[in-house]
Design an enzyme around this catalytic site. Structure first.
Site, PDB file in Angstrom:
ATOM      1  N   TYR A 299       0.856  -1.195   0.000  1.00 23.57           N
ATOM      2  CA  TYR A 299       0.000   0.000   0.000  1.00 23.57           C
ATOM      3  C   TYR A 299       0.889   1.242   0.000  1.00 23.57           C
ATOM      4  O   TYR A 299       1.757   1.399   0.855  1.00 23.57           O
ATOM      5  CB  TYR A 299      -0.894  -0.041   1.241  1.00 23.57           C
ATOM      6  CG  TYR A 299      -2.009   0.997   1.282  1.00 23.57           C
ATOM      7  CD1 TYR A 299      -2.173   1.972   0.304  1.00 23.57           C
ATOM      8  CD2 TYR A 299      -2.931   0.989   2.330  1.00 23.57           C
ATOM      9  CE1 TYR A 299      -3.198   2.888   0.354  1.00 23.57           C
ATOM     10  CE2 TYR A 299      -3.975   1.912   2.390  1.00 23.57           C
ATOM     11  CZ  TYR A 299      -4.101   2.857   1.408  1.00 23.57           C
ATOM     12  OH  TYR A 299      -5.128   3.776   1.474  1.00 23.57           O
ATOM     13  N   CYS A 300       0.666   2.129  -0.962  1.00 21.58           N
ATOM     14  CA  CYS A 300       1.380   3.399  -1.051  1.00 21.58           C
ATOM     15  C   CYS A 300       2.888   3.124  -1.099  1.00 21.58           C
ATOM     16  O   CYS A 300       3.351   2.398  -1.970  1.00 21.58           O
ATOM     17  CB  CYS A 300       0.982   4.299   0.115  1.00 21.58           C
ATOM     18  SG  CYS A 300       1.609   6.003   0.016  1.00 21.58           S
ATOM     19  N   LEU A 301       3.677   3.673  -0.175  1.00 24.87           N
ATOM     20  CA  LEU A 301       5.112   3.418  -0.180  1.00 24.87           C
ATOM     21  C   LEU A 301       5.426   1.948   0.057  1.00 24.87           C
ATOM     22  O   LEU A 301       6.498   1.469  -0.340  1.00 24.87           O
ATOM     23  CB  LEU A 301       5.800   4.268   0.886  1.00 24.87           C
ATOM     24  CG  LEU A 301       5.923   5.758   0.579  1.00 24.87           C
ATOM     25  CD1 LEU A 301       6.649   6.464   1.703  1.00 24.87           C
ATOM     26  CD2 LEU A 301       6.646   5.985  -0.731  1.00 24.87           C
TER      27      LEU A 301
ATOM     28  N   GLY B 185       3.963  -0.333  -1.467  1.00 22.15           N
ATOM     29  CA  GLY B 185       3.985  -0.845  -2.829  1.00 22.15           C
ATOM     30  C   GLY B 185       5.281  -0.496  -3.547  1.00 22.15           C
ATOM     31  O   GLY B 185       5.788  -1.288  -4.346  1.00 22.15           O
TER      32      GLY B 185
ATOM     33  N   PHE C 254      -1.633  -1.173  -3.965  1.00 21.28           N
ATOM     34  CA  PHE C 254      -2.693  -0.239  -3.594  1.00 21.28           C
ATOM     35  C   PHE C 254      -2.141   1.185  -3.692  1.00 21.28           C
ATOM     36  O   PHE C 254      -1.279   1.580  -2.902  1.00 21.28           O
ATOM     37  CB  PHE C 254      -3.162  -0.467  -2.160  1.00 21.28           C
ATOM     38  CG  PHE C 254      -3.917  -1.739  -1.912  1.00 21.28           C
ATOM     39  CD1 PHE C 254      -4.287  -2.583  -2.940  1.00 21.28           C
ATOM     40  CD2 PHE C 254      -4.275  -2.097  -0.615  1.00 21.28           C
ATOM     41  CE1 PHE C 254      -4.991  -3.754  -2.692  1.00 21.28           C
ATOM     42  CE2 PHE C 254      -4.978  -3.251  -0.357  1.00 21.28           C
ATOM     43  CZ  PHE C 254      -5.333  -4.090  -1.392  1.00 21.28           C
TER      44      PHE C 254
END
Length: 600
Positions: A332-334, A336, A360
């Site tokens: 998710y976000c960083l 990812g 994400f």
């Protein structure tokens, strides 16, 4: 206790005396903190480390070099002002008159009925909107500026416009004026008390604005409550394994890697919108990384360490806990971004233990990183590195302020009005509780990330970076991938995440959800909110993908569930924490999630 007499509220003298005493006590505390910071050299002098003054100097120089353009802008402002005056006179005489300026849809600053029904406040509102529109059109579109300076000028012009809104001041906010008259000014005293409390929380030199009643929530009690256990811990992570649902589970476990700039429990806020609980219910053995809240002792930790002691250590631990070497992984976000690095690293090592990867709202190609680019350039990173090196880490509140500025009306000024002008306590809201629970970042790691990934965009270039001695080349990664992005994301713009999806060699399913970075991702099917778009093809341009995409109602979660199930293996008996080769170290959400920067 307040009482109503003749339509007015009066204040119990004892309550008022207590309020004055509280104000006096907090004032003394703030002054003491301020003086102590001055004695220890903690007060920063005036400087322009963000380059704001320099950017506006260049903008004004360009404007003054084109007097015709400036005169045109002044004439437009004068014409709008005359139109407003004419419209207001017609309205004052009881005739229907179309508004010259209207707030944008979703602008909640002018919801009070007096902004529409009271002639004076309606005039003030429209005057502000006209001035704001003309100021932004003039300064936000100055010709002759380099792209970065133009973005800075545009962004900080909007910050100034938001700050001077009439809704932010006592005499020009009808709701505040009504409350002041009704309470005899008690709201302003209570607001001063709230301000002093927030100053005290900020050490006497900055305001730590409260967005929610933090006493209303407790991790593991009414937030982050999905049953689970910590089964692994090192310097950087605690690994949480969640208790399985009834019945068999998929053979391959599911690992979730959240961003290290926030706590993981955004994915486990409440039972009704918990992605973790929902994924458990889908038959997955769910593991979640909970990042440590680092202090100066971990200043030496590098980006490589977040890969080796984070993702790779978690995969090793999952194998010991379940006996399964392969896993499906979500970032998710960083998280990812780090997952993409892990895929490149493992591909270089010919290690195929990540069976599928899901992203994400994750940036991998940073060529067009959205409004956050305003805060990232050589001058600002150098200033940030200087501050980080002095204490060994980036303070979480500094990063939180940056993200809040991206939505300043919702995440800053609305609370200024509520807390300080209306004198009200913030409403208990789990999402804002999570938002205020910021996390520090080690200096070495964060500096590497900003310079190599954000500024130089080296992750998007084959061999641009090396981690653990392995050159990272995403074009060699053939792992099946799922990208979930959101159409209104201001942190990871979806066209940029789409560009990241094009970097890989394997099959990619790209899905675009409604709403933004949080609400669009944490969108449980039961809520029946928003919609999402799918397109099995992946054309070169993001807009071409969207033009040919099919829109579906509701949450994208079921679409992902069908996709990941094809990579999850057959069904096996459920696994409980502690049943494998890892012992239970404690209950979820664990100790690292409870480490708060404002309570250190």
């Amino acid at each position: 206790m307040t009482q109503k007499q003749s339509g007015r509220q009066t204040t119990d003298p004892a309550d008022l005396a207590s309020l004055y005493a509280d104000i006096a006590q907090k004032s003394g505390q703030v002054v003491t903190q301020f003086l102590e910071r001055g004695q220890t050299g903690g007060l920063a002098g005036a400087n322009d480390e963000l380059g704001i003054a320099q950017a506006f100097f260049q903008a004004w120089a360009q404007l003054l070099s084109n007097p015709f353009k400036l005169a045109e802008a002044q004439m437009k402002l004068w014409q709008d002002a005359v139109s407003l005056w004419q419209s207001s006179m017609l309205k004052l005489m009881g005739q229907d008159a179309k508004a010259v300026a209207e707030p944008q849809q979703g602008d909640r600053r002018f919801r009070h009925e007096d902004w529409q029904q009271n002639f004076l406040y309606d005039y003030i509102k429209q005057s502000y909107l006209i001035a704001a529109r003309n100021l932004h059109d003039t300064l936000g579109h100055v010709e002759g500026l380099d792209p970065h300076t133009a973005k800075q000028v545009d962004f900080y012009t909007r910050q100034y416009i938001d700050a001077i809104s009439p809704s932010n001041f006592l005499l020009t906010n009808p709701e505040v004026m009504r409350e002041t008259v009704a309470s005899g000014g008690q709201n302003l005293l209570k607001g001063l008390n709230n301000l002093l409390e927030d100053l005290a929380r900020g050490g006497g030199s900055q305001i730590r604005l409260r967005m929610t009643d933090e006493k209303a929530f407790e991790l593991g009690v009414n937030i982050a409550t999905t049953p689970g256990s910590v089964v692994f811990r090192n310097d950087l992570i605690e690994l949480i394994q969640y208790h399985p649902a009834d019945g068999p589970v998929y053979r391959r476990p599911l690992l979730v890697i959240p961003p290290w700039i926030n706590k993981f429990y955004i994915l486990d806020l409440r039972e009704k919108n918990s992605f973790v609980k929902w994924a458990v219910g889908q038959g997955h053995t769910v593991f979640v990384v909970s990042w440590v809240n680092p202090d100066a002792k971990l200043a030496h930790k590098r980006f490589d360490d977040y890969l080796s002691e984070g993702v790779l250590a978690a995969l090793d631990a999952i194998e010991r806990a379940t006996g399964e070497r392969e896993a499906n992984v979500i970032g998710y976000c960083l998280g990812g971004t780090l997952l993409a690095c892990a895929l490149g690293y493992l591909t270089g090592k010919k290690d195929e233990r990540i069976a599928s990867a899901t992203f994400f709202a994750s940036m991998i190609d940073f060529s067009e990183a959205g409004e956050l680019e305003v805060f990232i350039d050589e001058q600002q990173v150098a200033a940030l590195e200087k501050r980080m090196n002095e204490r060994g880490f980036l303070e979480g509140s500094e990063m939180a302020t940056t993200f809040n500025m991206l939505r300043s009306n919702d995440l800053i000024w609305s609370f200024v009005v509520n807390n300080y002008l209306l004198g009200r306590d913030p409403f208990p809201f789990d999402l804002l509780y999570w938002n205020s629970d910021s996390t520090r970042m080690p200096a070495a790691m964060h500096s590497y990330y900003l310079r190599n990934l954000y500024i130089r965009n080296l992750l998007a270039k084959p061999g641009g970076i090396s981690l653990g001695g392995v050159p990272i080349d995403l074009a060699r990664v053939k792992t099946p991938l799922y990208f979930a992005s959101t159409v209104e994301d201001h942190i990871a713009p979806w066209r940029s995440t789409y560009a990241g999806a094009k970097l890989f060699a394997g099959s990619v399913r790209f899905v675009l959800g409604g709403s933004g970075h949080i609400a669009g991702i944490v969108n449980a099917p039961a809520a029946n909110k928003y919609s999402y778009w799918t397109n099995p093809k992946l054309p070169a341009q993001a807009d071409a993908w969207l033009e040919a995409a099919t829109q579906h109602p509701g949450s994208w979660w079921p679409d992902w569930a069908g996709w990941v199930a094809r990579h999850a293996g057959d069904k096996v008996p459920p696994r409980r924490p502690g049943s494998g080769r890892l012992k239970v170290l404690g209950d979820a959400p664990g100790g690292y999630a409870r480490m708060r920067t404002d309570r250190a």
